[in-house]
Design a protein around this motif. Structure first.
Motif, PDB file in Angstrom:
ATOM      1  N   ARG A   1      40.703  33.920  17.040  1.00  0.00           N
ATOM      2  CA  ARG A   1      39.422  33.576  17.658  1.00  0.00           C
ATOM      3  C   ARG A   1      38.701  34.865  18.048  1.00  0.00           C
ATOM      4  NH1 ARG A   1      38.027  28.557  20.027  1.00  0.00           N
ATOM      5  NH2 ARG A   1      36.221  28.656  21.434  1.00  0.00           N
ATOM      6  N   LEU A   2      37.391  34.820  18.072  1.00  0.00           N
ATOM      7  CA  LEU A   2      36.559  35.936  18.531  1.00  0.00           C
ATOM      8  C   LEU A   2      35.519  35.383  19.485  1.00  0.00           C
ATOM      9  CD1 LEU A   2      35.187  38.903  16.489  1.00  0.00           C
ATOM     10  CD2 LEU A   2      33.640  37.600  17.954  1.00  0.00           C
ATOM     11  N   GLU A   3      35.455  35.951  20.674  1.00  0.00           N
ATOM     12  CA  GLU A   3      34.517  35.478  21.684  1.00  0.00           C
ATOM     13  C   GLU A   3      33.570  36.598  22.101  1.00  0.00           C
ATOM     14  OE1 GLU A   3      36.241  33.463  24.951  1.00  0.00           O
ATOM     15  OE2 GLU A   3      37.208  31.946  23.677  1.00  0.00           O
ATOM     16  N   LEU A   4      32.309  36.236  22.320  1.00  0.00           N
ATOM     17  CA  LEU A   4      31.325  37.198  22.815  1.00  0.00           C
ATOM     18  C   LEU A   4      31.317  37.196  24.336  1.00  0.00           C
ATOM     19  CD1 LEU A   4      28.283  36.522  20.422  1.00  0.00           C
ATOM     20  CD2 LEU A   4      30.196  38.111  20.126  1.00  0.00           C
ATOM     21  N   THR A   5      31.130  38.362  24.907  1.00  0.00           N
ATOM     22  CA  THR A   5      31.085  38.499  26.366  1.00  0.00           C
ATOM     23  C   THR A   5      30.097  39.592  26.744  1.00  0.00           C
ATOM     24  OG1 THR A   5      32.429  38.866  28.351  1.00  0.00           O
ATOM     25  CG2 THR A   5      32.999  40.158  26.413  1.00  0.00           C
ATOM     26  N   ASP A   6      29.462  39.466  27.886  1.00  0.00           N
ATOM     27  CA  ASP A   6      28.473  40.453  28.305  1.00  0.00           C
ATOM     28  C   ASP A   6      29.110  41.809  28.601  1.00  0.00           C
ATOM     29  OD1 ASP A   6      26.426  38.628  28.056  1.00  0.00           O
ATOM     30  OD2 ASP A   6      26.510  38.003  30.156  1.00  0.00           O
ATOM     31  N   GLU A   7      30.314  41.790  29.147  1.00  0.00           N
ATOM     32  CA  GLU A   7      31.024  43.036  29.433  1.00  0.00           C
ATOM     33  C   GLU A   7      32.509  42.765  29.528  1.00  0.00           C
ATOM     34  OE1 GLU A   7      29.691  44.643  33.121  1.00  0.00           O
ATOM     35  OE2 GLU A   7      30.302  42.908  34.296  1.00  0.00           O
ATOM     36  N   LEU A   8      33.299  43.826  29.388  1.00  0.00           N
ATOM     37  CA  LEU A   8      34.739  43.720  29.531  1.00  0.00           C
ATOM     38  C   LEU A   8      35.131  44.064  30.963  1.00  0.00           C
ATOM     39  CD1 LEU A   8      35.852  45.555  26.258  1.00  0.00           C
ATOM     40  CD2 LEU A   8      35.634  43.090  26.625  1.00  0.00           C
ATOM     41  N   PRO A   9      36.052  43.326  31.558  1.00  0.00           N
ATOM     42  CA  PRO A   9      36.485  43.672  32.916  1.00  0.00           C
ATOM     43  C   PRO A   9      37.233  45.000  32.910  1.00  0.00           C
ATOM     44  CG  PRO A   9      37.921  41.989  31.977  1.00  0.00           C
ATOM     45  CD  PRO A   9      36.800  42.180  31.005  1.00  0.00           C
ATOM     46  N   ARG A  10      36.856  45.882  33.809  1.00  0.00           N
ATOM     47  CA  ARG A  10      37.467  47.212  33.854  1.00  0.00           C
ATOM     48  C   ARG A  10      37.833  47.574  35.284  1.00  0.00           C
ATOM     49  NH1 ARG A  10      36.718  50.323  29.211  1.00  0.00           N
ATOM     50  NH2 ARG A  10      35.235  49.476  27.697  1.00  0.00           N
ATOM     51  N   SER A  11      38.830  48.443  35.403  1.00  0.00           N
ATOM     52  CA  SER A  11      39.155  49.027  36.694  1.00  0.00           C
ATOM     53  C   SER A  11      38.115  50.085  37.024  1.00  0.00           C
ATOM     54  CB  SER A  11      40.549  49.662  36.646  1.00  0.00           C
ATOM     55  OG  SER A  11      40.527  50.825  35.832  1.00  0.00           O
ATOM     56  N   ALA A  12      38.198  50.640  38.225  1.00  0.00           N
ATOM     57  CA  ALA A  12      37.223  51.647  38.642  1.00  0.00           C
ATOM     58  C   ALA A  12      37.295  52.912  37.812  1.00  0.00           C
ATOM     59  CB  ALA A  12      37.428  51.993  40.117  1.00  0.00           C
ATOM     60  N   ILE A  13      38.415  53.145  37.111  1.00  0.00           N
ATOM     61  CA  ILE A  13      38.510  54.325  36.262  1.00  0.00           C
ATOM     62  C   ILE A  13      38.448  53.962  34.782  1.00  0.00           C
ATOM     63  CG2 ILE A  13      39.682  55.820  37.909  1.00  0.00           C
ATOM     64  CD1 ILE A  13      42.313  55.064  36.559  1.00  0.00           C
ATOM     65  N   GLY A  14      37.885  52.792  34.482  1.00  0.00           N
ATOM     66  CA  GLY A  14      37.510  52.484  33.114  1.00  0.00           C
ATOM     67  C   GLY A  14      38.551  51.798  32.257  1.00  0.00           C
ATOM     68  N   LYS A  15      39.711  51.452  32.787  1.00  0.00           N
ATOM     69  CA  LYS A  15      40.714  50.772  31.984  1.00  0.00           C
ATOM     70  C   LYS A  15      40.331  49.306  31.822  1.00  0.00           C
ATOM     71  CE  LYS A  15      44.655  53.683  33.245  1.00  0.00           C
ATOM     72  NZ  LYS A  15      46.010  53.732  33.831  1.00  0.00           N
ATOM     73  N   VAL A  16      40.388  48.815  30.584  1.00  0.00           N
ATOM     74  CA  VAL A  16      40.123  47.397  30.345  1.00  0.00           C
ATOM     75  C   VAL A  16      41.258  46.577  30.942  1.00  0.00           C
ATOM     76  CG1 VAL A  16      39.819  45.608  28.597  1.00  0.00           C
ATOM     77  CG2 VAL A  16      38.797  47.866  28.252  1.00  0.00           C
ATOM     78  N   LEU A  17      40.913  45.581  31.728  1.00  0.00           N
ATOM     79  CA  LEU A  17      41.906  44.729  32.383  1.00  0.00           C
ATOM     80  C   LEU A  17      42.240  43.563  31.451  1.00  0.00           C
ATOM     81  CD1 LEU A  17      40.342  44.776  35.957  1.00  0.00           C
ATOM     82  CD2 LEU A  17      42.194  46.205  35.068  1.00  0.00           C
ATOM     83  N   LYS A  18      43.151  43.830  30.516  1.00  0.00           N
ATOM     84  CA  LYS A  18      43.451  42.845  29.478  1.00  0.00           C
ATOM     85  C   LYS A  18      44.108  41.593  30.045  1.00  0.00           C
ATOM     86  CE  LYS A  18      43.406  45.739  25.386  1.00  0.00           C
ATOM     87  NZ  LYS A  18      44.036  46.054  24.090  1.00  0.00           N
ATOM     88  N   ARG A  19      44.812  41.750  31.154  1.00  0.00           N
ATOM     89  CA  ARG A  19      45.427  40.569  31.763  1.00  0.00           C
ATOM     90  C   ARG A  19      44.355  39.574  32.183  1.00  0.00           C
ATOM     91  NH1 ARG A  19      49.529  41.291  36.726  1.00  0.00           N
ATOM     92  NH2 ARG A  19      50.426  42.722  35.197  1.00  0.00           N
ATOM     93  N   GLU A  20      43.224  40.073  32.699  1.00  0.00           N
ATOM     94  CA  GLU A  20      42.139  39.177  33.090  1.00  0.00           C
ATOM     95  C   GLU A  20      41.574  38.444  31.873  1.00  0.00           C
ATOM     96  OE1 GLU A  20      39.075  40.753  35.504  1.00  0.00           O
ATOM     97  OE2 GLU A  20      40.426  41.603  37.015  1.00  0.00           O
ATOM     98  N   LEU A  21      41.435  39.158  30.747  1.00  0.00           N
ATOM     99  CA  LEU A  21      40.932  38.514  29.536  1.00  0.00           C
ATOM    100  C   LEU A  21      41.910  37.446  29.047  1.00  0.00           C
ATOM    101  CD1 LEU A  21      39.585  41.642  27.624  1.00  0.00           C
ATOM    102  CD2 LEU A  21      38.225  39.846  28.706  1.00  0.00           C
ATOM    103  N   ARG A  22      43.190  37.774  29.080  1.00  0.00           N
ATOM    104  CA  ARG A  22      44.207  36.818  28.639  1.00  0.00           C
ATOM    105  C   ARG A  22      44.217  35.585  29.540  1.00  0.00           C
ATOM    106  NH1 ARG A  22      47.909  40.172  28.999  1.00  0.00           N
ATOM    107  NH2 ARG A  22      47.769  41.026  26.889  1.00  0.00           N
TER     108      ARG A  22
END
Length: 526
Positions: A494-515
């Motif tokens: 599946r591929l989903e569109l999103t306005d932005e990726l959730p990130r920590s304050a130092i720019g790491k993508v929070l993949k657990r939140e996406l999952r």
């Protein structure tokens, strides 16, 4: 410590020097030189040194001793910096906490660190209100003007103008930095003064000195920031602080202060380079730009090299220490897909699941040993043991949790976090490989791939895509484009569109939140 009045006599070959002592040296040698600048406020080295001594004396007045800790939960400010540095002068360790963490997580960290005092700014004080009654120590405001603010605390009971001298030892705790502050169990990473001295020595090769200025836009509670902030002051340069990152303001400050050094995370480079007015700013004074904390894709590195003066250094490592790889991208333009080679004195290896060392070219977990290693996780000996690997000689390494391989020239290529690797139908899939292909599409500005449970394959990859400005491609069209370019085992479910990726304050993508978001909306994939 014997420090001459000449800066070129501040030898970095000595076994150890403490950061507060080096700042005191610069206060003697160049008292009027700006040490800290933020907005319309600045502190010279003499002023910074005096404020550090006042804070150290006040801490001693309140009964804090070497080996104690204090905590700071606030956004970047000059007062934050002076409290941090003043505590170090008293031999007190600092636990810098992320204001973005939940109040409950912050309470867990504070309980674990057992600080004698907690310093907060206004927004953090409000954020902590739900747990105020449970806080394990008194709270003071960094604000200068409030009733329980910094100025009132410093003047209370008329502390002695100079603190009692403290002979800082290399193995003393410098700071306690908490990992997994937004999700997962917070772990306090104890770093020593010796580790910070190793960072200062390493940084001397990058052109810090009397005419240098470092622009800091990442938070002071992050090790990412401290590895640039602390050497800048220890080597007599100027720090320009941003309270909050904004790409346009960053460029204005860089031009105004003739900035020579900076530490940015990849998403910040991305936002700066995307500005239409980027080429209008004079950035000719830059000597070195640094990046760490998150994957820095090769195409963005190439763009920064082509359009932004000065060198570009991509640094790979962990807050826990245990080894660093460095890529001087301007010297190795053919290795932009890597994170470089191990730094001098750092031993980086790759091991399999059974703990056996692997040869070049083979994929495994990255482990490292260096002079800059954490003492351990505070109050968590079992977690410390889990993070360690010992070679047959008994040499201690820190496990990174990252998967990668060395090429024949000794350059390290990162693949993914071990926990983010997707096992689909018995095949190992690395999200970074899939993300690199997706980024080739002109309609995609940013992307993250995560593995979700699948009744058919065990796990299967799903992509979250941030569309490029003006893009009109549908998720179905992008999915067909990608799946037509990869083998059957790599295809996205599946591929989903999103306005932005959730990130920590130092720019790491929070993949657990996406999952978690995907599972909440769709459940198990087919």
């Amino acid at each position: 410590m014997d420090i001459s009045a000449r800066p070129d006599a501040v030898s970095l070959d000595r076994p150890f020097a403490a950061v507060p002592e080096l700042i005191a040296h610069w206060a003697t040698y160049r008292p009027d030189h700006p040490a800290l600048i933020q907005d319309q406020r600045s502190l010279s080295y003499a002023q910074l040194d005096a404020r550090m001594s006042s804070i150290a004396a006040a801490l001693q007045r309140d009964g804090l001793q070497p080996g104690d800790a204090l905590a700071i939960c606030a956004f970047n400010s000059i007062d934050y910096a002076t409290v941090f540095l003043g505590a170090l002068r008293a031999g007190v360790a600092v636990a810098p906490l992320a204001p973005s963490a939940s109040a409950e997580s912050l309470l867990t960290m504070l309980t674990d660190a057992s600080p004698r005092l907690l310093f907060v700014d206004g927004p953090s004080a409000q954020h902590l209100e739900p747990v105020t009654a449970q806080l394990p120590c008194p709270t003071l405001r960094l604000d200068q003007t409030v009733a329980n603010g910094l100025s009132a605390w410093l003047s209370d009971a008329k502390p002695e103008p100079e603190p009692e001298p403290v002979a800082i030892q290399p193995d003393w705790a410098f700071n306690i930095i908490y990992s997994s502050g937004t999700t997962g169990e917070p772990k306090g990473i104890v770093q020593s003064h010796a580790m910070r001295w190793a960072h200062v020595r390493r940084s001397a090769a990058y052109g810090y000195g009397e005419n240098a200025a470092t622009l800091i836009s990442t938070p002071l509670y992050s090790n990412t920031t401290l590895v640039a902030f602390l050497p800048t002051l220890a080597l007599g340069s100027t720090v320009v602080l941003m309270g909050k990152f904004d790409a346009g303001q960053y460029l204005r400050l860089a031009q105004q202060h003739r900035v020579t050094h900076t530490m940015l995370v990849p998403v910040q480079y991305q936002r700066i380079m995307a500005r239409d007015d980027f080429d209008q700013y004079d950035l000719s004074h830059f000597r070195q730009k640094f990046c760490t904390s998150a994957p820095f894709n090769a195409a963005l590195k190439a763009e920064v090299l082509a359009r932004w003066p000065g060198g570009l250094v991509d640094t790979y490592g962990m807050t826990e220490g245990g080894g660093t790889c460095i890529l001087a991208a301007h010297e190795h333009p053919d290795k932009l897909h890597t994170v470089g080679k191990p730094a001098e004195g750092h031993d980086i290896r790759v091991i399999d699941d059974e703990g056996n060392e692997l040869p070049k070219g083979e994929i495994g977990e990255i482990v490292g040993h260096s002079p800059a290693m954490m003492t351990g996780y505070l109050n968590k000996p079992e977690k410390t043991a889990e993070a360690e690997w010992f070679d047959p000689s008994g040499k201690r390494f820190i496990r990174t949790g990252d998967v990668g391989r060395f090429d024949e020239q000794g350059f390290l290529t990162l693949l993914d976090r071990k926990k983010d690797m997707i096992i689909s139908g018995g095949f190992n899939l690395y999200p970074s490989d899939l993300e690199a292909i997706l980024r080739e599409h002109p309609a995609i500005a940013d992307v993250a791939v995560v593995g979700v449970p699948s009744t058919r394959w065990g796990e299967t990859p799903v992509a979250f895509v941030v569309p490029a400005p003006g893009a009109t491609d549908t998720p179905e069209a992008l999915l067909d484009w990608f799946n037509g370019r990869v083998g059957k085992t790599q295809r996205l479910a599946r591929l989903e569109l999103t306005d932005e990726l959730p990130r920590s304050a130092i720019g790491k993508v929070l993949k657990r939140e996406l999952r978690d978001r995907y599972l909440a909306e769709h459940g198990t994939a087919a």
